[in-house]
Write a protein that holds these residues in place. Structure first.
Motif, PDB file in Angstrom:
ATOM      1  N   TYR A  93       0.742  -1.178   0.174  1.00 63.46           N
ATOM      2  CA  TYR A  93       0.035   0.064  -0.065  1.00 63.46           C
ATOM      3  C   TYR A  93       0.632   1.043  -0.007  1.00 63.46           C
ATOM      4  O   TYR A  93       0.660   2.274  -0.711  1.00 63.46           O
ATOM      5  CB  TYR A  93      -0.864  -0.213   1.053  1.00 63.46           C
ATOM      6  CG  TYR A  93      -1.527   1.237   1.464  1.00 63.46           C
ATOM      7  CD1 TYR A  93      -2.584   1.765   0.722  1.00 63.46           C
ATOM      8  CD2 TYR A  93      -1.071   2.029   2.654  1.00 63.46           C
ATOM      9  CE1 TYR A  93      -3.040   3.099   0.951  1.00 63.46           C
ATOM     10  CE2 TYR A  93      -1.508   3.215   3.060  1.00 63.46           C
ATOM     11  CZ  TYR A  93      -2.710   3.790   2.106  1.00 63.46           C
ATOM     12  OH  TYR A  93      -3.030   4.931   2.415  1.00 63.46           O
ATOM     13  N   LEU A  94       2.186   1.076   0.871  1.00 61.66           N
ATOM     14  CA  LEU A  94       2.973   2.478   0.714  1.00 61.66           C
ATOM     15  C   LEU A  94       3.546   2.735  -0.392  1.00 61.66           C
ATOM     16  O   LEU A  94       3.812   3.673  -0.872  1.00 61.66           O
ATOM     17  CB  LEU A  94       4.045   2.120   1.713  1.00 61.66           C
ATOM     18  CG  LEU A  94       3.422   1.992   3.331  1.00 61.66           C
ATOM     19  CD1 LEU A  94       4.523   1.922   4.260  1.00 61.66           C
ATOM     20  CD2 LEU A  94       2.675   3.439   3.662  1.00 61.66           C
ATOM     21  N   LYS A  95       3.798   1.483  -1.105  1.00 60.70           N
ATOM     22  CA  LYS A  95       4.414   1.491  -2.391  1.00 60.70           C
ATOM     23  C   LYS A  95       3.453   2.335  -3.345  1.00 60.70           C
ATOM     24  O   LYS A  95       3.867   3.101  -4.257  1.00 60.70           O
ATOM     25  CB  LYS A  95       4.723  -0.041  -2.904  1.00 60.70           C
ATOM     26  CG  LYS A  95       5.231   0.106  -4.129  1.00 60.70           C
ATOM     27  CD  LYS A  95       5.679  -1.260  -4.450  1.00 60.70           C
ATOM     28  CE  LYS A  95       5.933  -1.540  -5.995  1.00 60.70           C
ATOM     29  NZ  LYS A  95       6.270  -3.067  -6.350  1.00 60.70           N
ATOM     30  N   GLU A  96       2.442   2.049  -3.357  1.00 63.55           N
ATOM     31  CA  GLU A  96       1.476   2.424  -4.212  1.00 63.55           C
ATOM     32  C   GLU A  96       1.007   3.838  -3.808  1.00 63.55           C
ATOM     33  O   GLU A  96       0.869   4.686  -4.643  1.00 63.55           O
ATOM     34  CB  GLU A  96      -0.125   1.462  -4.083  1.00 63.55           C
ATOM     35  CG  GLU A  96      -0.134   0.273  -4.968  1.00 63.55           C
ATOM     36  CD  GLU A  96      -1.203  -0.577  -4.808  1.00 63.55           C
ATOM     37  OE1 GLU A  96      -2.466   0.248  -4.609  1.00 63.55           O
ATOM     38  OE2 GLU A  96      -0.967  -1.566  -4.748  1.00 63.55           O
ATOM     39  N   ARG A  97       0.878   4.214  -2.697  1.00 57.26           N
ATOM     40  CA  ARG A  97       0.285   5.605  -2.203  1.00 57.26           C
ATOM     41  C   ARG A  97       1.409   6.574  -2.675  1.00 57.26           C
ATOM     42  O   ARG A  97       1.329   7.717  -2.900  1.00 57.26           O
ATOM     43  CB  ARG A  97       0.381   5.508  -0.607  1.00 57.26           C
ATOM     44  CG  ARG A  97       0.058   6.778  -0.138  1.00 57.26           C
ATOM     45  CD  ARG A  97       0.062   6.673   1.696  1.00 57.26           C
ATOM     46  NE  ARG A  97      -0.323   8.087   2.128  1.00 57.26           N
ATOM     47  CZ  ARG A  97      -0.364   8.562   3.227  1.00 57.26           C
ATOM     48  NH1 ARG A  97      -0.363   7.400   4.143  1.00 57.26           N
ATOM     49  NH2 ARG A  97      -0.651   9.618   3.522  1.00 57.26           N
ATOM     50  N   HIS A  98       2.770   6.199  -2.269  1.00 59.96           N
ATOM     51  CA  HIS A  98       3.669   7.156  -2.793  1.00 59.96           C
ATOM     52  C   HIS A  98       4.609   6.902  -4.100  1.00 59.96           C
ATOM     53  O   HIS A  98       5.444   7.616  -4.262  1.00 59.96           O
ATOM     54  CB  HIS A  98       4.874   6.893  -1.442  1.00 59.96           C
ATOM     55  CG  HIS A  98       4.532   7.274  -0.366  1.00 59.96           C
ATOM     56  ND1 HIS A  98       4.189   8.622   0.207  1.00 59.96           N
ATOM     57  CD2 HIS A  98       3.943   6.668   0.590  1.00 59.96           C
ATOM     58  CE1 HIS A  98       3.727   8.674   1.486  1.00 59.96           C
ATOM     59  NE2 HIS A  98       3.634   7.312   1.658  1.00 59.96           N
TER      60      HIS A  98
END
Length: 168
Positions: free
Chosen positions: A119-124
């Motif tokens: 999720y962090l990978k996608e979010r950022h």
């Protein structure tokens, strides 16, 4: 003996529940919120991670005469892991250091919850850093499951003891 192994396997699977949503990963704990948080904190420190803070939201709510089920957040990290992630995409710093939520739900089940690194990978919009994301995922998963490994060892010992006494 097969009967006891089956019981052992049921106990193993019952002691470990995991739920993943788009942005969160949740593991059920067999301990209280406080004991789960204590165990997590000790394991994190023993693995060389820095625990920056532990926030007891229930205690804070109580200090202003409000009610809240047991809820604690542990903020922890390691610059050897977080820095490469920030080098990939600096905006991820808003989500670092890592946090884990230990909480009790309305059914009195205790959960360990953390942000899914994917999720962090996608979010950022992090790209080209899959190895770093995989490392973060592995660390979080291993820390969260550490208590379950101990439970599984205990169940395995019980199964072995029962099977050995059955032979005699």
């Amino acid at each position: 003996m097969k009967k006891y192994l089956s019981v052992g396997m049921v106990l193993l699977s019952a002691s470990f529940s995991v739920f993943a949503t788009e942005s969160l990963v949740k593991y059920e704990s067999q301990y209280s919120v406080n004991e789960t948080a204590d165990r997590f904190e000790n394991i994190a420190k023993n693995k060389g991670l820095t625990v920056f803070a532990r926030i007891d939201h229930q205690k804070n709510a109580s200090s202003v005469d409000l009610q809240l089920r047991p809820t604690q957040v542990i903020i922890f990290g390691n610059p050897k892991v977080g820095t490469p992630l920030m080098q990939c995409e600096q905006s991820v710093a808003i989500d670092l250091p890592q946090k884990v939520l230990v909480s009790e739900d309305a059914q009195q089940k205790v959960w360990i919850t953390y942000n899914n690194p994917e999720y962090l990978k996608e979010r950022h919009q992090i790209s080209g850093c899959d190895q770093v994301i995989d490392k973060v995922s592995g660390v979080l998963s291993n820390l969260s499951k550490a208590d379950y490994c101990e439970i599984n060892k205990q169940v395995a010992l019980i199964v072995r003891f029962v099977s050995e006494t059955e032979r005699t």
